[in-house]
Design a protein around this motif. Structure first.
Motif, PDB file in Angstrom:
ATOM      1  N   MET A 112       2.446   1.366 -13.881  1.00 17.56           N
ATOM      2  CA  MET A 112       2.397   0.257 -14.837  1.00 17.56           C
ATOM      3  C   MET A 112       1.007  -0.350 -14.961  1.00 17.56           C
ATOM      4  SD  MET A 112       5.608   0.072 -15.797  1.00 17.56           S
ATOM      5  CE  MET A 112       5.875  -1.567 -16.469  1.00 17.56           C
ATOM      6  N   SER A 113       0.045   0.155 -14.172  1.00 17.77           N
ATOM      7  CA  SER A 113      -1.324  -0.379 -14.219  1.00 17.77           C
ATOM      8  C   SER A 113      -2.280   0.694 -13.732  1.00 17.77           C
ATOM      9  CB  SER A 113      -1.455  -1.623 -13.341  1.00 17.77           C
ATOM     10  OG  SER A 113      -1.312  -1.274 -11.971  1.00 17.77           O
ATOM     11  N   ALA A 114      -3.580   0.476 -13.974  1.00 15.69           N
ATOM     12  CA  ALA A 114      -4.578   1.425 -13.494  1.00 15.69           C
ATOM     13  C   ALA A 114      -4.592   1.477 -11.970  1.00 15.69           C
ATOM     14  CB  ALA A 114      -5.957   1.013 -14.020  1.00 15.69           C
ATOM     15  N   GLU A 115      -4.437   0.314 -11.352  1.00 18.95           N
ATOM     16  CA  GLU A 115      -4.424   0.261  -9.886  1.00 18.95           C
ATOM     17  C   GLU A 115      -3.250   1.051  -9.323  1.00 18.95           C
ATOM     18  OE1 GLU A 115      -4.914  -2.250 -11.889  1.00 18.95           O
ATOM     19  OE2 GLU A 115      -6.943  -2.923 -11.385  1.00 18.95           O
ATOM     20  N   GLU A 116      -2.083   0.900  -9.947  1.00 15.63           N
ATOM     21  CA  GLU A 116      -0.907   1.645  -9.488  1.00 15.63           C
ATOM     22  C   GLU A 116      -1.089   3.140  -9.748  1.00 15.63           C
ATOM     23  OE1 GLU A 116       3.967   1.825 -10.016  1.00 15.63           O
ATOM     24  OE2 GLU A 116       2.791   0.387 -11.191  1.00 15.63           O
ATOM     25  N   ALA A 117      -1.728   3.491 -10.854  1.00 13.47           N
ATOM     26  CA  ALA A 117      -1.987   4.898 -11.157  1.00 13.47           C
ATOM     27  C   ALA A 117      -2.880   5.532 -10.098  1.00 13.47           C
ATOM     28  CB  ALA A 117      -2.637   5.021 -12.533  1.00 13.47           C
ATOM     29  N   PRO A 123      -2.876  -4.201 -17.583  1.00 13.22           N
ATOM     30  CA  PRO A 123      -3.246  -5.369 -16.771  1.00 13.22           C
ATOM     31  C   PRO A 123      -4.322  -4.979 -15.769  1.00 13.22           C
ATOM     32  CG  PRO A 123      -1.112  -4.483 -16.100  1.00 13.22           C
ATOM     33  CD  PRO A 123      -1.477  -3.778 -17.363  1.00 13.22           C
ATOM     34  N   GLY A 124      -5.307  -5.831 -15.567  1.00 17.08           N
ATOM     35  CA  GLY A 124      -6.414  -5.488 -14.676  1.00 17.08           C
ATOM     36  C   GLY A 124      -7.371  -4.543 -15.377  1.00 17.08           C
ATOM     37  N   LYS A 125      -7.694  -3.436 -14.725  1.00 17.98           N
ATOM     38  CA  LYS A 125      -8.572  -2.445 -15.338  1.00 17.98           C
ATOM     39  C   LYS A 125      -7.890  -1.822 -16.545  1.00 17.98           C
ATOM     40  CE  LYS A 125     -10.866  -1.100 -11.015  1.00 17.98           C
ATOM     41  NZ  LYS A 125     -11.147   0.026 -10.092  1.00 17.98           N
ATOM     42  N   ASN A 126      -8.686  -1.543 -17.598  1.00 17.69           N
ATOM     43  CA  ASN A 126      -8.091  -0.933 -18.779  1.00 17.69           C
ATOM     44  C   ASN A 126      -8.042   0.592 -18.654  1.00 17.69           C
ATOM     45  OD1 ASN A 126     -10.660   0.050 -19.375  1.00 17.69           O
ATOM     46  ND2 ASN A 126     -11.092  -1.535 -20.894  1.00 17.69           N
ATOM     47  N   VAL A 181       2.054   9.177 -16.201  1.00 18.46           N
ATOM     48  CA  VAL A 181       2.196   8.328 -17.385  1.00 18.46           C
ATOM     49  C   VAL A 181       1.884   6.888 -16.987  1.00 18.46           C
ATOM     50  CG1 VAL A 181       3.759   7.512 -19.185  1.00 18.46           C
ATOM     51  CG2 VAL A 181       3.963   9.856 -18.320  1.00 18.46           C
ATOM     52  N   VAL A 182       0.908   6.273 -17.665  1.00 21.07           N
ATOM     53  CA  VAL A 182       0.467   4.929 -17.303  1.00 21.07           C
ATOM     54  C   VAL A 182       0.572   4.012 -18.519  1.00 21.07           C
ATOM     55  CG1 VAL A 182      -1.338   3.572 -16.188  1.00 21.07           C
ATOM     56  CG2 VAL A 182      -1.215   6.047 -15.782  1.00 21.07           C
ATOM     57  N   ASP A 183       1.428   2.995 -18.435  1.00 14.47           N
ATOM     58  CA  ASP A 183       1.606   2.022 -19.516  1.00 14.47           C
ATOM     59  C   ASP A 183       2.309   0.807 -18.933  1.00 14.47           C
ATOM     60  OD1 ASP A 183       2.642   0.668 -21.993  1.00 14.47           O
ATOM     61  OD2 ASP A 183       1.737   2.427 -22.939  1.00 14.47           O
ATOM     62  N   ASP A 184       1.988  -0.376 -19.454  1.00 10.88           N
ATOM     63  CA  ASP A 184       2.621  -1.582 -18.926  1.00 10.88           C
ATOM     64  C   ASP A 184       3.909  -1.931 -19.666  1.00 10.88           C
ATOM     65  OD1 ASP A 184       1.465  -2.299 -21.283  1.00 10.88           O
ATOM     66  OD2 ASP A 184       0.575  -4.159 -20.559  1.00 10.88           O
ATOM     67  N   ASP A 185       4.353  -1.056 -20.569  1.00 14.84           N
ATOM     68  CA  ASP A 185       5.613  -1.256 -21.283  1.00 14.84           C
ATOM     69  C   ASP A 185       6.697  -0.440 -20.583  1.00 14.84           C
ATOM     70  OD1 ASP A 185       7.805  -1.200 -22.964  1.00 14.84           O
ATOM     71  OD2 ASP A 185       6.646  -0.940 -24.791  1.00 14.84           O
TER      72      ASP A 185
END
Length: 429
Positions: free
Chosen positions: A33-38, A57-60, A7-11
């Motif tokens: 929380m971000s594409a990079e973290e995913a 944040p960063g890459k969408n 699950v990837v979301d910045d909320d």
């Protein structure tokens, strides 16, 4: 194996809510929380499904979907967004998403979608992002692995070893079907008995295990004999009330196949009644190309074994050697890897297995052309020169200075000839 969902979301609040919802529904959720973290999470684990927000944040989210589609093709991705539009949906689907869902999310609808997308999970989940150095090495007798898919195979072997059920091991040539069967035998109550290979060895397998190494190679008579054997073993199992303390009777049957049994039946190459007798417990061995994270650890084990056999001083696989080994597709699977390591060990003169000792075919990238140019008799000189320049430029990755040096001409001459022959600076024509 539980269904794993990323699950990837910045909320943070939404991420926690989705993780709780998925956990309650029986799924194993990991959050980012971000594409990079995913992508970092994907270097640690493999997922059946990824749910990602568009705005990150960063890459969408679309960039993440594209990256996952390329590195983890069996991982399904769903784009979640509150900024929905037809154009966004089409872009997401083109990048590899399988579905598009808008906020606010409705739990019942979301769970129904997830259930539909994960109802038939693939046997293997390719993940080219996995960092093999983060994964533990697991051993089962003479077999070692880091990949999760092989760890699951090891667990299946342990389960099968606990009974006398007939087992079919399916895998491409060289994946280790006999080694898997031997491991199963060694862990069974028949371990003290013989391990025999082939129907002609049936009498020698009494009290132990009989392994049929390739079902597709059996002729009609062989299949008939195996069907009779499987029927008698099934009848004996039904009547056997032993508590396991008595010595095992008869034989335990394990069969190997390079092809899926259902396919063999459809092609008329396997008797249907034999198929039903054998299809009790199946173990599928993945090809080595689908688990590159296992290559370094397998190569290390083979290096240790073969160096000892040939009394060679080589003990270490340098990083470059590991990189080249891991990048190769291994059509011959573990058997081919063994042959390559054996050849290199025989040539080795130092403690490190230098990458230069590996066959030339391993040094070429996927799809890279042979560095040999064949010219037909009667070809015009200008055509020959054009092809030589083009192929040399390709071999040097478009580097014009290196190409000029190889051909023994100036860099200015290369530019002039590229223009004359209509070859773009990047090597395209």
């Amino acid at each position: 194996m539980p269904i794993k969902i990323l699950v990837v979301d910045d909320d943070p609040q939404l991420v926690r809510a989705l993780a709780e919802l998925l956990a309650q529904a029986g799924y194993q959720a990991t959050t980012a929380m971000s594409a990079e973290e995913a992508l970092e999470r994907c270097r640690e684990d493999t997922f059946h499904l990824a749910l990602t927000d568009l705005q990150l944040p960063g890459k969408n989210g679309i960039s993440l979907i594209k990256a996952l589609h390329e590195a983890c093709p069996e991982t399904k991705t769903v784009l979640i967004t509150g900024h929905g539009s037809v154009r966004t949906a089409v872009t997401a689907l083109k990048r590899g998403a399988v579905e598009y869902i808008s906020k606010p999310l409705k739990p019942r609808r979301l769970l129904a979608l997830i259930h539909a997308l994960t109802a038939d999970p693939p046997e293997y989940l390719t993940n080219r992002l996995l960092d093999p150095h983060r994964l533990p090495t697991v051993a089962l007798d003479r077999m070692v692995a880091r990949s999760r898919v092989m760890q699951e195979v090891f667990e299946r072997v342990r389960q099968a070893a606990a009974s006398d059920a007939t087992v079919v091991i399916v895998g491409e040539p060289g994946t280790g079907k006999e080694l898997t069967a031997r491991s199963m035998h060694a862990r069974s109550r028949r371990a003290a008995g013989p391990f025999a290979i082939g129907l002609e060895q049936l009498a020698l397998a009494e009290g132990g295990t009989l392994f049929i190494d390739d079902l597709a190679a059996l002729d009609g008579a062989g299949q008939a004999a195996l069907t009779s054997l499987a029927e008698s073993l099934s009848a004996r199992a039904d009547s056997d009330s032993s508590d396991g303390s008595a010595p095992p009777r008869g034989v335990r049957l394990i069969a190997g196949s390079t092809r899926d049994l259902e396919e063999l039946v459809k092609e008329g190459r396997l008797r249907e009644d034999l198929y039903f007798r054998l299809a009790v417990f199946a173990i599928k061995l993945p090809p080595l190309r689908e688990r590159p994270e296992d290559v370094p650890v397998l190569a290390g084990q083979l290096l240790h074994e073969l160096a000892a056999r040939y009394a060679k001083p080589v003990t270490t696989l340098p990083a470059e050697t590991q990189r080249i080994l891991s990048a190769y597709a291994w059509p011959g699977n573990v058997r081919e890897l063994r042959n390559v390591i054996e050849q290199a060990v025989l040539l080795a003169r130092t403690p490190e297995l230098d990458s230069l000792l590996l066959p030339q075919m391993l040094h070429r990238g996927p799809g890279q052309r042979e560095k040999i140019l064949k010219i037909a008799i009667g070809t015009a000189m200008d055509q020959i020169e054009r092809e030589v320049i083009l192929r040399t430029l390709e071999a040097n990755g478009g580097n014009k200075t290196a190409t000029a040096e190889v051909l023994g001409i100036s860099r200015r001459s290369i530019y002039n000839k590229l223009a004359v022959y209509g070859i773009a600076s990047d090597g395209r024509v």
